[in-house]
Structures are given as structure tokens and as C-alpha cells.
Design an enzyme around this catalytic site. Sequence first.
Site, PDB file in Angstrom:
ATOM      1  N   ASP A 117      36.858 -34.841 119.924  1.00 45.23           N
ATOM      2  CA  ASP A 117      37.768 -35.244 121.007  1.00 45.23           C
ATOM      3  C   ASP A 117      39.003 -35.922 120.422  1.00 45.23           C
ATOM      4  O   ASP A 117      38.894 -36.991 119.822  1.00 45.23           O
ATOM      5  CB  ASP A 117      37.009 -36.206 121.940  1.00 45.23           C
ATOM      6  CG  ASP A 117      37.817 -36.594 123.173  1.00 45.23           C
ATOM      7  OD1 ASP A 117      38.943 -36.083 123.353  1.00 45.23           O
ATOM      8  OD2 ASP A 117      37.312 -37.412 123.958  1.00 45.23           O
ATOM      9  N   GLY A 118      40.149 -35.287 120.625  1.00 45.40           N
ATOM     10  CA  GLY A 118      41.413 -35.869 120.196  1.00 45.40           C
ATOM     11  C   GLY A 118      42.196 -34.969 119.269  1.00 45.40           C
ATOM     12  O   GLY A 118      41.741 -34.660 118.178  1.00 45.40           O
ATOM     13  N   ASP A 158      37.522 -38.120 131.378  1.00 46.47           N
ATOM     14  CA  ASP A 158      37.679 -39.398 130.693  1.00 46.47           C
ATOM     15  C   ASP A 158      37.671 -40.532 131.707  1.00 46.47           C
ATOM     16  O   ASP A 158      38.532 -40.611 132.572  1.00 46.47           O
ATOM     17  CB  ASP A 158      38.996 -39.412 129.908  1.00 46.47           C
ATOM     18  CG  ASP A 158      38.902 -38.563 128.654  1.00 46.47           C
ATOM     19  OD1 ASP A 158      37.954 -38.777 127.875  1.00 46.47           O
ATOM     20  OD2 ASP A 158      39.756 -37.674 128.475  1.00 46.47           O
ATOM     21  N   GLY A 199      41.620 -43.551 124.508  1.00 46.77           N
ATOM     22  CA  GLY A 199      42.503 -44.265 125.439  1.00 46.77           C
ATOM     23  C   GLY A 199      43.683 -43.434 125.917  1.00 46.77           C
ATOM     24  O   GLY A 199      44.082 -43.539 127.067  1.00 46.77           O
ATOM     25  N   PHE A 200      44.218 -42.597 125.033  1.00 42.71           N
ATOM     26  CA  PHE A 200      45.427 -41.859 125.399  1.00 42.71           C
ATOM     27  C   PHE A 200      45.400 -40.437 124.856  1.00 42.71           C
ATOM     28  O   PHE A 200      44.917 -40.209 123.743  1.00 42.71           O
ATOM     29  CB  PHE A 200      46.672 -42.575 124.854  1.00 42.71           C
ATOM     30  CG  PHE A 200      46.825 -43.957 125.420  1.00 42.71           C
ATOM     31  CD1 PHE A 200      47.465 -44.168 126.630  1.00 42.71           C
ATOM     32  CD2 PHE A 200      46.283 -45.057 124.759  1.00 42.71           C
ATOM     33  CE1 PHE A 200      47.568 -45.444 127.173  1.00 42.71           C
ATOM     34  CE2 PHE A 200      46.381 -46.336 125.285  1.00 42.71           C
ATOM     35  CZ  PHE A 200      47.037 -46.531 126.502  1.00 42.71           C
ATOM     36  N   HIS A 205      35.735 -31.911 130.724  1.00 45.83           N
ATOM     37  CA  HIS A 205      35.721 -33.246 130.106  1.00 45.83           C
ATOM     38  C   HIS A 205      36.452 -34.242 131.011  1.00 45.83           C
ATOM     39  O   HIS A 205      37.625 -34.066 131.318  1.00 45.83           O
ATOM     40  CB  HIS A 205      36.401 -33.172 128.739  1.00 45.83           C
ATOM     41  CG  HIS A 205      36.264 -34.412 127.918  1.00 45.83           C
ATOM     42  ND1 HIS A 205      35.157 -34.686 127.150  1.00 45.83           N
ATOM     43  CD2 HIS A 205      37.092 -35.458 127.751  1.00 45.83           C
ATOM     44  CE1 HIS A 205      35.309 -35.838 126.533  1.00 45.83           C
ATOM     45  NE2 HIS A 205      36.491 -36.343 126.871  1.00 45.83           N
TER      46      HIS A 205
END
Length: 223
Positions: A179-180, A36, A145-146, A34
Site C-alpha cells: 500500500d502506497g 482507508d 495518512g495521505f 480498499h
Amino acid sequence: MLKPSISPSLMCADIFSLREIIRDFEKNSIEYLHIDVMDGEFVPNFCLGTDYCRRMKAQTDIPLDIHLMVINPLNKIEAFGFGAGDIVSVHYESQAKDEILPCLKKIRAGGAKAFLAINPDKPVEVLREYFDEIDGVLLMTVFPGFAGQKMVEGSLERITALRKMLDESGHADISIEVDGNVNYEKAPLMRKAGADIFVVGTSSILGPGGLTENIQKMRNLLG
Ligand code: DX5
Ligand code: ZN
């Protein structure tokens, strides 16, 4: 039910140990990498880019899973050098509605799997009209974003609702990628709700502990 796949988030991997980490992923038959991509506009952060994707592709046979968090991706997609077997995700929210379809078509024309990414505050219902044009949905379980955030409440229910929509409309073959904050506790619940691709970062396999042990632990939990 689609079989579970693991897609480690490379923004969470120590760049000084990258070669070793990729070799460990290969040894452990990791399904995707993955990546980003952030442009500082669609999300308030900058991260990874075209050269990173191209270099990674040249160094490993593990398919890339490129997550484009960029404004107006349509004319930028080719620059990432993706190919057959890779996944490329564009966000529903990052472009004019009439550019979404051309984007998805361009990804498929390049041989890759076209995924549509969606933020936690957007109803999954908006995806329905794209079901014939996508291979998967990248369902964000944090705001992008983070790394290192907490899962947004209601995410499990969103996975369940989307899986039901897909299955009932004859699209059981469309993946749901989460995701996350995919940690050891939530991953099995996400799996149960109908997710099949798991982006794992600081919350699990790229957090504390040995990489191989962490991957093994995650695989056992996903079944
Ligand atoms: C955002 C990223 C993050 C992250 C995943 O697009 O993909 O969600 O790196 O790892 P966690 O959330 O476990 O730090
Ligand atoms: Zn991502």
C-alpha cells in the site's frame, strides 16, 4: 505463489463518480475495494468511516478491504459491518501489544480475513509471532495518512524478507498486500519480491487515463 489481486484505494476515487467507478471495477473483475479509515489520531488525517463501509457493502459484491488507521481498534471493529470474504487490517502500531491478538480473533470470528498492517519503519520480524493468527500482512510502502507519496526506500527488500520468512516458516498461504505509491514501474518489482495484493491509487489506475485501460495495463504488468 499466490495469484495477484488488485485493491483500488477508494479515497483516491472521485466521490461524485463513485457509482460509475464501482460498476467499472465490477466489469473488470476487481478483487477488493480498499477503504482507508483514519481517525486523525493514529495518522494526521481523517478519511472514510463506518457508514461508507456499510453503504459500499450494500451496493456491490466486491469484497471490502478495510484498512483501519485508528488508535485502539479492538472495540470499534464491529461497527464497520464487514463479513465473509472481506479483509480487515489493524496496525501493529495502533494498540497495546496484548490487544493485537484479540483484534485478529475478532476479525476472523466475523468471517473476514485478518491482516496485520505494519509501517515502513517497523522491522517485519515483529510479525512472526502472529503468523498463525493472520491471513495477510498489509505492508505499508509509504507512511500511512495521505495518497500521492513516494515509496519509502528499502520497501522492496522488506517484501523479499517477509516473503522469505513466511515461506520458510510454512506460511506460504499468507498474503502480502502493498500500500502506497504502487505505480506501473514499481508494481512488477513488488510482485517479483513476493507481494500478491496491490493497493492502487493516484500513482496508477486512479491517476490519469481511462479506468479500464489502466486496470488492464496493471494486470498485464502483474502477470
Ligand atoms: C494509504 C492509502 C494510500 C493511497 C494509495 O493507506 O491507501 O497509500 O491511497 O494510492 P497512491 O499512493 O498511489 O496515491
Ligand atoms: Zn490503505
